[in-house]
Design an enzyme around this catalytic site. Sequence first.
Site, PDB file in Angstrom:
ATOM      1  N   THR A 105      -8.255   6.841  10.416  1.00 31.74           N
ATOM      2  CA  THR A 105      -8.611   7.838   9.407  1.00 31.74           C
ATOM      3  C   THR A 105      -9.429   9.011   9.957  1.00 31.74           C
ATOM      4  OG1 THR A 105      -9.926   8.127   7.387  1.00 31.74           O
ATOM      5  CG2 THR A 105     -10.611   6.370   8.841  1.00 31.74           C
ATOM      6  N   GLY A 164       0.828  -1.215   0.000  1.00 28.46           N
ATOM      7  CA  GLY A 164       0.000   0.000   0.000  1.00 28.46           C
ATOM      8  C   GLY A 164       0.859   1.260   0.000  1.00 28.46           C
ATOM      9  N   LEU A 202      -5.914 -10.867   5.241  1.00 28.25           N
ATOM     10  CA  LEU A 202      -6.305 -10.420   6.583  1.00 28.25           C
ATOM     11  C   LEU A 202      -7.751 -10.747   6.946  1.00 28.25           C
ATOM     12  CD1 LEU A 202      -4.356  -7.064   6.716  1.00 28.25           C
ATOM     13  CD2 LEU A 202      -3.956  -9.098   8.109  1.00 28.25           C
ATOM     14  N   TRP A 227      -6.307  12.222   4.023  1.00 23.17           N
ATOM     15  CA  TRP A 227      -5.944  12.469   2.621  1.00 23.17           C
ATOM     16  C   TRP A 227      -4.524  11.986   2.308  1.00 23.17           C
ATOM     17  CZ3 TRP A 227      -7.876  18.010   0.870  1.00 23.17           C
ATOM     18  CH2 TRP A 227      -9.247  18.110   1.108  1.00 23.17           C
ATOM     19  N   TYR A 250     -16.975   2.599   5.282  1.00 28.75           N
ATOM     20  CA  TYR A 250     -15.510   2.563   5.500  1.00 28.75           C
ATOM     21  C   TYR A 250     -15.173   3.219   6.840  1.00 28.75           C
ATOM     22  CZ  TYR A 250     -10.743   4.470   5.147  1.00 28.75           C
ATOM     23  OH  TYR A 250      -9.442   4.849   5.423  1.00 28.75           O
TER      24      TYR A 250
HETATM   25  N1  LIG Z   1      -5.696   6.726   1.472  1.00 24.33           N
HETATM   26  C1  LIG Z   1      -6.170   7.718   2.218  1.00 24.33           C
HETATM   27  O1  LIG Z   1      -6.548   8.794   1.716  1.00 24.33           O
HETATM   28  C2  LIG Z   1      -6.239   7.585   3.719  1.00 24.33           C
HETATM   29  C3  LIG Z   1      -6.740   8.660   4.465  1.00 24.33           C
HETATM   30  C4  LIG Z   1      -6.779   8.554   5.851  1.00 24.33           C
HETATM   31  C5  LIG Z   1      -6.335   7.394   6.471  1.00 24.33           C
HETATM   32  N2  LIG Z   1      -5.894   6.357   5.727  1.00 24.33           N
HETATM   33  C6  LIG Z   1      -5.448   5.143   6.430  1.00 24.33           C
HETATM   34  O2  LIG Z   1      -4.050   5.048   6.254  1.00 24.33           O
HETATM   35  C7  LIG Z   1      -3.669   3.662   6.236  1.00 24.33           C
HETATM   36  C8  LIG Z   1      -2.841   3.382   4.996  1.00 24.33           C
HETATM   37  O3  LIG Z   1      -3.649   3.684   3.854  1.00 24.33           O
HETATM   38  P1  LIG Z   1      -3.077   3.577   2.370  1.00 24.33           P
HETATM   39  O4  LIG Z   1      -3.591   4.750   1.624  1.00 24.33           O
HETATM   40  O5  LIG Z   1      -1.616   3.282   2.410  1.00 24.33           O
HETATM   41  O6  LIG Z   1      -3.869   2.290   1.883  1.00 24.33           O
HETATM   42  P2  LIG Z   1      -3.692   1.445   0.530  1.00 24.33           P
HETATM   43  O7  LIG Z   1      -2.694   2.089  -0.359  1.00 24.33           O
HETATM   44  O8  LIG Z   1      -5.066   1.177   0.019  1.00 24.33           O
HETATM   45  O9  LIG Z   1      -3.045   0.089   1.055  1.00 24.33           O
HETATM   46  C9  LIG Z   1      -3.783  -0.809   1.822  1.00 24.33           C
HETATM   47  C10 LIG Z   1      -2.985  -2.080   1.999  1.00 24.33           C
HETATM   48  O10 LIG Z   1      -3.809  -3.026   2.674  1.00 24.33           O
HETATM   49  C11 LIG Z   1      -3.745  -4.249   1.968  1.00 24.33           C
HETATM   50  N3  LIG Z   1      -4.933  -5.063   2.118  1.00 24.33           N
HETATM   51  C12 LIG Z   1      -6.216  -4.727   1.805  1.00 24.33           C
HETATM   52  N4  LIG Z   1      -7.014  -5.779   2.020  1.00 24.33           N
HETATM   53  C13 LIG Z   1      -6.230  -6.805   2.439  1.00 24.33           C
HETATM   54  C14 LIG Z   1      -6.466  -8.159   2.802  1.00 24.33           C
HETATM   55  N5  LIG Z   1      -7.680  -8.707   2.772  1.00 24.33           N
HETATM   56  N6  LIG Z   1      -5.414  -8.913   3.211  1.00 24.33           N
HETATM   57  C15 LIG Z   1      -4.171  -8.388   3.237  1.00 24.33           C
HETATM   58  N7  LIG Z   1      -3.872  -7.134   2.897  1.00 24.33           N
HETATM   59  C16 LIG Z   1      -4.897  -6.347   2.502  1.00 24.33           C
HETATM   60  C17 LIG Z   1      -3.583  -3.841   0.520  1.00 24.33           C
HETATM   61  O11 LIG Z   1      -3.127  -4.922  -0.234  1.00 24.33           O
HETATM   62  P3  LIG Z   1      -3.429  -4.992  -1.828  1.00 24.33           P
HETATM   63  O12 LIG Z   1      -2.457  -4.016  -2.426  1.00 24.33           O
HETATM   64  O13 LIG Z   1      -3.166  -6.394  -2.189  1.00 24.33           O
HETATM   65  O14 LIG Z   1      -4.875  -4.595  -1.989  1.00 24.33           O
HETATM   66  C18 LIG Z   1      -2.553  -2.721   0.674  1.00 24.33           C
HETATM   67  O15 LIG Z   1      -1.263  -3.229   0.828  1.00 24.33           O
HETATM   68  C19 LIG Z   1      -4.970   2.869   6.336  1.00 24.33           C
HETATM   69  O16 LIG Z   1      -5.207   2.537   7.670  1.00 24.33           O
HETATM   70  C20 LIG Z   1      -6.030   3.863   5.877  1.00 24.33           C
HETATM   71  O17 LIG Z   1      -7.299   3.568   6.440  1.00 24.33           O
HETATM   72  C21 LIG Z   1      -5.816   6.432   4.355  1.00 24.33           C
END
Ligand SMILES: NC(=O)c1ccc[n+]([C@@H]2O[C@H](COP(=O)([O-])OP(=O)(O)OC[C@H]3O[C@@H](n4cnc5c(N)ncnc54)[C@H](OP(=O)(O)O)[C@@H]3O)[C@@H](O)[C@H]2O)c1
Length: 293
Positions: free
Chosen positions: A100, A10, A36, A149, A124
């Site tokens: 988040t 991710g 997971l 974000w 979500y």
């Molecule tokens: N993106 C945003 O804007 C945002 C904003 C606020 C907070 N956050 C939080 O910040 C954190 C990191 O977010 P991010 O943007 O880095 O997320 P991301 O790029 O979507 O990455 C999520 C990761 O989780 C893995 N994952 C999803 N489902 C899975 C499963 N069933 N088994 C194993 N692995 C799984 C994904 O694997 P795959 O690549 O195989 O799917 C990916 O490696 C999260 O807690 C998110 O809620 C994100």
Amino acid sequence: MKILLFGKTGQLGWEARRALSPLGEVYAYGRDELDLTNHDALAKLIRELKPQVIVNASAYTAVDKAESEPEVARAINAKAPAVMAEEARALAAAFIHVSTDYVFDGNKNAPYVEEDPTNPLNAYGQSKLEGEQSVVQVGGAHVILRASWVYSLRGDNFVTKTLAWSRKQETLKIVSDQVGSPTWARMLAEAISAMLARSLPDPHGYFLERRGIYHLGGSGFTSRLDFAREILRLDPNPGEQALKRLEPALTTDFPTLATRPMRTALNCSKFEQAFGLCLPEWGRALELAMKEF
Ligand SMILES: NC(=O)c1ccc[n+]([C@@H]2O[C@H](COP(=O)([O-])OP(=O)(O)OC[C@H]3O[C@@H](n4cnc5c(N)ncnc54)[C@H](OP(=O)(O)O)[C@@H]3O)[C@@H](O)[C@H]2O)c1
């Protein structure tokens, strides 16, 4: 230090794998090695590996899709972190979990502090809130970091999308009524690494003393429209842009399956004080990020 990292493919996980490597052995897992939604396999892995620290950068982040499969979102965002927290507590390991700004409804007219009431508007956000609550309920040496974000230079996010749109469209309409604290995934990963470095030689004791929820985003806040304006201004290849007009729009102009909170700027002073670290202003972090292209 033996660190177990989830979500290695991710945005955050990719950066965390690099940022954590000077601290010790990093055992990084992605979906291919461990799904997971398989909570028994998750517990077994942690028991066998016996890490001193677990960092959870994984999540179900498909905000609109979560509306039609809330149970899958809950399995990954609520149940899996609960298992991680339980296993961490049993091992006397520290647990760093990421959450988040979408746990809030976005109706506050000032940056959110950790004690503000939560009220997620979508499935979500609800699943992430349940994750927070179960980690807190388990207890142990946990830290929950709420980001906002999140972007990186890899994958699909607002920065890479804005640059891609600017190559194809002459007019770009971006919402001006959503406000947040853009967070560079690398900055978030480096802040986690800096926290962990400070926790040595006793991560468990250090995080037990400071356990709780913290806001960790880019310092300050901005609207989506001004964020896009900065991305376009800092574009390392402006000659590739076809864009002639950047125009304001309203969230209601772009209906989505999931309702988004409108204003989720985060006040991050609790994090800065507790860990003696400072978070770069969001625009400065973006400037540094864009130099990487
Ligand atoms: N993106 C945003 O804007 C945002 C904003 C606020 C907070 N956050 C939080 O910040 C954190 C990191 O977010 P991010 O943007 O880095 O997320 P991301 O790029 O979507 O990455 C999520 C990761 O989780 C893995 N994952 C999803 N489902 C899975 C499963 N069933 N088994 C194993 N692995 C799984 C994904 O694997 P795959 O690549 O195989 O799917 C990916 O490696 C999260 O807690 C998110 O809620 C994100």
